[in-house]
Design an enzyme around this catalytic site. Structure first.
Site, PDB file in Angstrom:
ATOM      1  N   SER A 174       0.844  -1.181   0.000  1.00 48.49           N
ATOM      2  CA  SER A 174       0.000   0.000   0.000  1.00 48.49           C
ATOM      3  C   SER A 174       0.885   1.238   0.000  1.00 48.49           C
ATOM      4  O   SER A 174       1.974   1.230   0.572  1.00 48.49           O
ATOM      5  CB  SER A 174      -0.898   0.027   1.235  1.00 48.49           C
ATOM      6  OG  SER A 174      -1.822  -1.034   1.217  1.00 48.49           O
ATOM      7  N   HIS A 177       2.307   2.386   3.287  1.00 52.53           N
ATOM      8  CA  HIS A 177       2.948   1.417   4.177  1.00 52.53           C
ATOM      9  C   HIS A 177       4.116   0.724   3.473  1.00 52.53           C
ATOM     10  O   HIS A 177       5.252   1.190   3.546  1.00 52.53           O
ATOM     11  CB  HIS A 177       1.909   0.411   4.675  1.00 52.53           C
ATOM     12  CG  HIS A 177       2.339  -0.396   5.848  1.00 52.53           C
ATOM     13  ND1 HIS A 177       2.755   0.165   7.027  1.00 52.53           N
ATOM     14  CD2 HIS A 177       2.423  -1.746   6.031  1.00 52.53           C
ATOM     15  CE1 HIS A 177       3.077  -0.788   7.892  1.00 52.53           C
ATOM     16  NE2 HIS A 177       2.895  -1.960   7.305  1.00 52.53           N
ATOM     17  N   CYS A 178       3.859  -0.361   2.774  1.00 54.83           N
ATOM     18  CA  CYS A 178       4.958  -1.146   2.205  1.00 54.83           C
ATOM     19  C   CYS A 178       5.632  -0.453   1.024  1.00 54.83           C
ATOM     20  O   CYS A 178       6.849  -0.557   0.852  1.00 54.83           O
ATOM     21  CB  CYS A 178       4.462  -2.527   1.807  1.00 54.83           C
ATOM     22  SG  CYS A 178       3.915  -3.519   3.220  1.00 54.83           S
ATOM     23  N   VAL A 179       4.864   0.247   0.195  1.00 58.74           N
ATOM     24  CA  VAL A 179       5.480   1.001  -0.899  1.00 58.74           C
ATOM     25  C   VAL A 179       6.359   2.107  -0.334  1.00 58.74           C
ATOM     26  O   VAL A 179       7.516   2.283  -0.741  1.00 58.74           O
ATOM     27  CB  VAL A 179       4.399   1.573  -1.841  1.00 58.74           C
ATOM     28  CG1 VAL A 179       5.005   2.562  -2.832  1.00 58.74           C
ATOM     29  CG2 VAL A 179       3.689   0.445  -2.586  1.00 58.74           C
ATOM     30  N   THR A 182       9.533   0.688   1.369  1.00 60.11           N
ATOM     31  CA  THR A 182      10.501   0.198   0.384  1.00 60.11           C
ATOM     32  C   THR A 182      11.213   1.359  -0.297  1.00 60.11           C
ATOM     33  O   THR A 182      12.439   1.330  -0.489  1.00 60.11           O
ATOM     34  CB  THR A 182       9.793  -0.692  -0.645  1.00 60.11           C
ATOM     35  OG1 THR A 182       9.240  -1.838   0.028  1.00 60.11           O
ATOM     36  CG2 THR A 182      10.754  -1.169  -1.726  1.00 60.11           C
TER      37      THR A 182
END
Length: 242
Positions: A174, A177-179, A182
């Site tokens: 998302s 969050h993870c995007v 990263t």
């Protein structure tokens, strides 16, 4: 795949987490104003594409793509945009990496588990299989991660540097969050590119705010057409091994 009849006006997300219609225009206008003010302060410079790109697709699996799941939402538009970039990357022999969650019922709980109490069924493994529309090839690495960032506690950085990658194209979910995590971990080692149509978020407000933050501080947020054009000009590279 389940569908959500009230997709947000941005083309994806959860109907109960959408911006009120009367706030959307003023908010997006304000975010553009903020971006301009950051530009005046020297932020939001362009990193551009290097000569050795790779693509990473974050968590486009059923648990995030099915609105019937605990953290799922309607993200078909994101999947289709991602597939466009993947097709161009494959044609150019650009390395591609996918991530999904490393589900393990035996994993000891962490303090973060108090923030989000996952509700997994007994056969949860299938929830973390990649969406078949991505057409993942056997030579395209899948990283099963425990944390938001695809870099944390994985060998992603080692793989990319071994391939002399200088540009990382980040897609998936998302945005907040993870995007975001990263991109944060990638930005000190790689030029980071985010195709805006190929990232998504269950919450429209979080998506827009974090996408702005990514563009100001971490990556070049551009459009899919621009990314596809650059990939078509990329030199052939050997794929990542499994």
């Amino acid at each position: 795949m389940a569908t959500d009849s009230n997709v947000t006006s941005c083309g994806f997300g959860s109907s109960d987490l959408r911006l009120p219609d009367e706030l959307r225009g003023p908010l997006l206008s304000h975010l553009q104003t903020l971006r301009g003010r950051y530009l005046q302060r020297g932020w939001a410079g362009r990193v551009g594409f290097g000569s050795r790109p790779a693509v990473i697709v974050i968590d486009l699996a059923k648990y995030w793509l099915d609105p019937g799941q605990q953290i799922g939402s309607s993200l078909d538009a994101v999947v289709l945009a991602t597939r466009r970039v993947l097709d161009a990357a494959r044609a150019a022999s650009v390395p591609i990496v996918f991530t999904t969650f490393a589900h393990d019922p035996a994993e000891p709980p962490s303090p973060h588990d108090r923030k989000l109490r996952f509700q997994f069924p007994a056969d949860a493994a299938e929830l973390f299989e990649l969406d078949p529309r991505l057409n993942r090839q056997s030579t395209e690495k899948v990283i099963r991660k425990r944390y938001a960032s695809a870099f944390k506690d994985t060998n992603l950085h080692t793989m990319l540097t071994a391939l002399s990658v200088d540009t990382l194209i980040v897609m998936g979910v998302s945005t907040s969050h993870c995007v975001y995590a990263t991109c944060r971990d990638a930005t000190d080692s790689f030029r980071v590119i985010v195709p805006r149509e190929a990232v998504g978020e269950r919450c429209e407000l979080m998506h827009e705010v974090f996408l702005l933050d990514i563009d100001i501080d971490l990556a070049d947020v551009t459009n899919v057409d621009d990314v596809v054009r650059h990939l078509s000009e990329a030199q052939g590279q050997r794929p990542l091994s499994r």
